[in-house]
Design a protein around this motif. Structure first.
Motif, PDB file in Angstrom:
ATOM      1  N   UNK A 144      36.815  15.656  43.140  1.00 29.86           N
ATOM      2  CA  UNK A 144      36.656  13.931  44.229  1.00 29.86           C
ATOM      3  C   UNK A 144      38.548  14.155  43.946  1.00 29.86           C
ATOM      4  N   UNK A 145      38.689  13.034  45.455  1.00 36.17           N
ATOM      5  CA  UNK A 145      39.964  12.451  46.198  1.00 36.17           C
ATOM      6  C   UNK A 145      40.709  11.466  44.718  1.00 36.17           C
TER       7      UNK A 145
ATOM      8  N   UNK B  23      30.327   9.935  48.443  1.00 31.36           N
ATOM      9  CA  UNK B  23      31.421   9.936  46.684  1.00 31.36           C
ATOM     10  C   UNK B  23      30.428  10.056  45.946  1.00 31.36           C
TER      11      UNK B  23
ATOM     12  N   UNK C  64      26.195   4.181  43.366  1.00 29.02           N
ATOM     13  CA  UNK C  64      27.607   4.377  42.737  1.00 29.02           C
ATOM     14  C   UNK C  64      28.059   4.409  41.607  1.00 29.02           C
TER      15      UNK C  64
ATOM     16  N   UNK D 220      32.634   1.257  51.311  1.00 32.15           N
ATOM     17  CA  UNK D 220      31.890   2.158  50.076  1.00 32.15           C
ATOM     18  C   UNK D 220      32.987   3.650  49.884  1.00 32.15           C
ATOM     19  N   UNK D 221      33.928   3.658  50.972  1.00 30.20           N
ATOM     20  CA  UNK D 221      35.170   4.285  50.523  1.00 30.20           C
ATOM     21  C   UNK D 221      35.874   3.588  49.634  1.00 30.20           C
TER      22      UNK D 221
ATOM     23  N   UNK E 133      34.861   3.391  46.241  1.00 27.08           N
ATOM     24  CA  UNK E 133      34.399   5.292  45.491  1.00 27.08           C
ATOM     25  C   UNK E 133      35.471   5.834  44.751  1.00 27.08           C
ATOM     26  N   UNK E 134      36.355   5.644  44.414  1.00 26.11           N
ATOM     27  CA  UNK E 134      38.018   5.773  43.878  1.00 26.11           C
ATOM     28  C   UNK E 134      37.397   5.581  42.481  1.00 26.11           C
ATOM     29  N   UNK E 135      37.018   4.507  42.052  1.00 29.56           N
ATOM     30  CA  UNK E 135      37.109   3.729  41.154  1.00 29.56           C
ATOM     31  C   UNK E 135      35.604   4.308  39.931  1.00 29.56           C
ATOM     32  N   UNK E 136      34.656   5.219  41.067  1.00 32.78           N
ATOM     33  CA  UNK E 136      33.392   6.002  40.253  1.00 32.78           C
ATOM     34  C   UNK E 136      34.095   7.341  40.411  1.00 32.78           C
ATOM     35  N   UNK E 137      34.924   8.115  40.743  1.00 35.30           N
ATOM     36  CA  UNK E 137      34.497   9.551  40.697  1.00 35.30           C
ATOM     37  C   UNK E 137      34.267  10.089  39.411  1.00 35.30           C
ATOM     38  N   UNK E 138      33.629  10.911  39.434  1.00 31.62           N
ATOM     39  CA  UNK E 138      33.173  11.881  37.715  1.00 31.62           C
ATOM     40  C   UNK E 138      34.589  12.046  36.647  1.00 31.62           C
ATOM     41  N   UNK E 139      35.514  11.670  37.225  1.00 27.37           N
ATOM     42  CA  UNK E 139      37.295  12.740  36.100  1.00 27.37           C
ATOM     43  C   UNK E 139      37.091  11.037  36.118  1.00 27.37           C
TER      44      UNK E 139
ATOM     45  N   UNK F  59      37.707   9.494  46.472  1.00 28.13           N
ATOM     46  CA  UNK F  59      36.719   9.737  46.054  1.00 28.13           C
ATOM     47  C   UNK F  59      35.817  10.780  46.564  1.00 28.13           C
ATOM     48  N   UNK F  60      36.180  10.674  47.839  1.00 31.69           N
ATOM     49  CA  UNK F  60      35.409  11.732  48.543  1.00 31.69           C
ATOM     50  C   UNK F  60      35.874  13.232  48.249  1.00 31.69           C
TER      51      UNK F  60
END
Ligand code: HEM
Ligand code: SF4
Lengths: 64, 412
Positions: A26-27, A12, B357, B106-107, B110-116, A31-32
């Protein structure tokens, strides 16, 4: 060009989304990586290859 | 197949940690020699063990994607005299975990750090940068750009993201400076650690009771909903990791890159003329400065090969990010700053499963700073001789301790 992704390997980091936003996303929930197009058109090939090179998890495979 | 080479002993006996004082932006000159010689040198490290020093770009990437290397003593314990190499990994210590445990944690983050998600923070970050520039310009120089700009901006951002009250910054900023020192006094280290743990434990306990809409709160909810409930200890360690990694690194990048650019007037003029250049400029400065300057430490959990060299289980290896980032075979004219260079493949954020991250957040913060600072203060200059600037030679993250700057009255 054919693109494959390995979601299990993805960490991610988002490098692919920065390099080729029309090919990768990314989902929202974890985030994947998400593959938006499996066979990117010619004008996206260079960006797609760059994304594969940048990916820290080697989760993107490009077949020519 | 090429013949396998076994451990080349270098002329250099010990891991180079000192820079040439005339070029404080360049890694120690010995790295050139390390890259040039065959195989990897085995060098004595300040922590008291020998480590294979991996310095070429391709080798660093190969090393950091090898599954038979453990991060348990990462990031840079090799340069910490008196550092402990066999401390059990604290639950929640993302930087130090391996394998499925690391991937699981990490998973969750990760949603907190996506490009979007990070792009959505850009307007807020731009506002913060502008507010700080307004405040600077309302004064007359000299000011310390580190204390009044480089440190507060990333601290505010990470506090906002995590759900930490910025008013509590005196409970973590000074402690961080102690915690990232390579020669901090053990008693001071212990004290700083206790204080930060105490602070974060209080915060985590409140959020466990009533999860708020911030990273820590959402993390608690996400973990519960997916049946992966995190313990208080895990949340505290994660919170501290994010708080420290989130402000110290970016703050040092802002201070150090501003100084480096002030020393390169042609590059600075190009950036001032075209703020859009900030996009490539940020990655080029990350590459050029490689602020995680001692590299990252790993230990072999099995026999493996890097390049064509055999490594035995138990051996220590250091991936020297700053040496790989100056590898001419990948970055032609590597010792020069070229803000137009496409340098995103640099190693400043590491590589492999532990690659930073927070990198998208760091990029956006730095891009906004690069684009705004020199636009708003075009006459920005050092207020002291360059020779008087103190560099953080004894910290895990490189930077400047203070950056006294001034400007012409008409900039205001
Ligand atoms: C200029 C800024 C930054 C630089 C140069 C940087 C550098 C690095 C490096 C080199 C690593 C890998 C360490 C290793 O392989 O052992 C790393 C990991 C990490 N960074 Fe950053 N970082 C920066 C900013 C940030 C920010 C803003 C955050 C958080 C908000 C952050 C959070 C982390 C975390 C949590 C890890 C551990 C990831 C893992 O182990 O999976 N960093 N960083
Ligand atoms: S660059 Fe690789 S690791 Fe990062 S999000 Fe894309 S596929 Fe995943």
């Amino acid at each position: 060009m054919k693109v494959r992704i390995d979601v299990d390997a993805c960490v991610g980091a988002g490098q692919c989304v920065l390099a080729a936003p029309d090919v990768f996303d990314q989902r929202d929930d974890d985030g994947m990586v998400v593959l938006l197009v499996e066979d990117p058109p010619a004008h996206l090939e260079a960006a797609t290859e760059h994304a594969a090179l940048l990916c820290p998890a080697m989760a993107i495979v490009v077949d020519r | 197949m090429s013949e396998t080479k076994v451990g080349t002993r270098s002329e250099l006996g010990s891991f180079p940690t000192e820079r040439d004082p005339r070029c404080p932006f360049d890694p120690p000159t010995e790295y050139v020699e390390l890259r040039a010689q065959e195989g990897t040198a085995s060098l004595a490290c300040p922590v008291g063990v020998d480590a294979r020093v991996v310095s070429r770009y391709d080798d660093v990437r190969a090393m950091l994607t090898n599954p038979h290397l453990s991060s348990h003593a990462a990031p840079s314990t090799h340069v910490v005299a008196g550092g402990v190499l066999d401390r059990p990994v604290a639950p929640g210590s993302l930087l130090n975990m391996d394998g499925p445990g690391h991937a699981r944690l990490r998973r969750l983050l990760t949603p907190e750090f996506t490009v979007k998600r990070i792009q959505a923070m850009r307007p807020y970050i731009r506002g913060l940068v502008d507010d700080h520039l307004d405040a600077l310009l309302a004064r007359t120089g000299p000011v310390d750009l580190v204390a009044d700009f480089a440190l507060p901006i990333p601290s505010l951002v990470i506090c906002e993201l995590l759900g930490v009250d910025y008013a509590d910054r005196d409970r973590f900023q000074e402690q961080t400076a102690v915690l990232v020192g390579t020669n901090s006094d053990p008693a001071a280290l212990e004290q700083a650690n206790l204080e930060v743990v105490g602070f974060m434990t209080q915060l985590v306990l409140t959020k466990l009771e009533t999860p708020t809409d911030d990273l820590l709160g959402r993390l608690i909810v996400r973990a519960r909903e997916t049946g992966q409930e995190l313990s208080v200890e895990e949340l505290v360690t994660l919170g501290i990791t994010l708080l420290i990694a989130g402000h110290e690194t970016t703050a040092n990048m802002i201070g150090l890159s501003t100084l480096a650019l002030l020393r390169q007037p042609d590059q600075l003029a190009a950036l001032r003329a075209d703020p859009e250049l900030a996009g490539t400029a940020v990655d080029e400065m990350l590459r050029y400065l490689s602020i995680v300057h001692f590299g990252v430490l790993r230990q072999a959990t099995g026999d493996l090969t890097i390049g064509d060299e055999e490594i035995k289980a138990g051996e220590w290896l250091v991936a020297v990010l700053s040496a790989g980032n100056r590898d001419e075979s990948v970055f032609p004219d590597a010792d020069r700053i070229d803000l137009k260079r496409e340098a995103t493949a640099h190693l400043a954020f590491g590589y492999g499963i532990h690659q930073c991250l927070g990198q998208q957040l760091a990029r956006v913060e730095l891009q906004e700073v690069f684009a705004r600072l020199h636009q708003r203060i075009p006459t920005l200059r050092l207020a002291v001789p360059f020779e008087d600037i103190e560099f953080k030679d004894n910290a895990l993250v490189y930077g400047v301790r203070a950056l006294p700057v001034t400007w012409d009255g008409e900039d205001a």
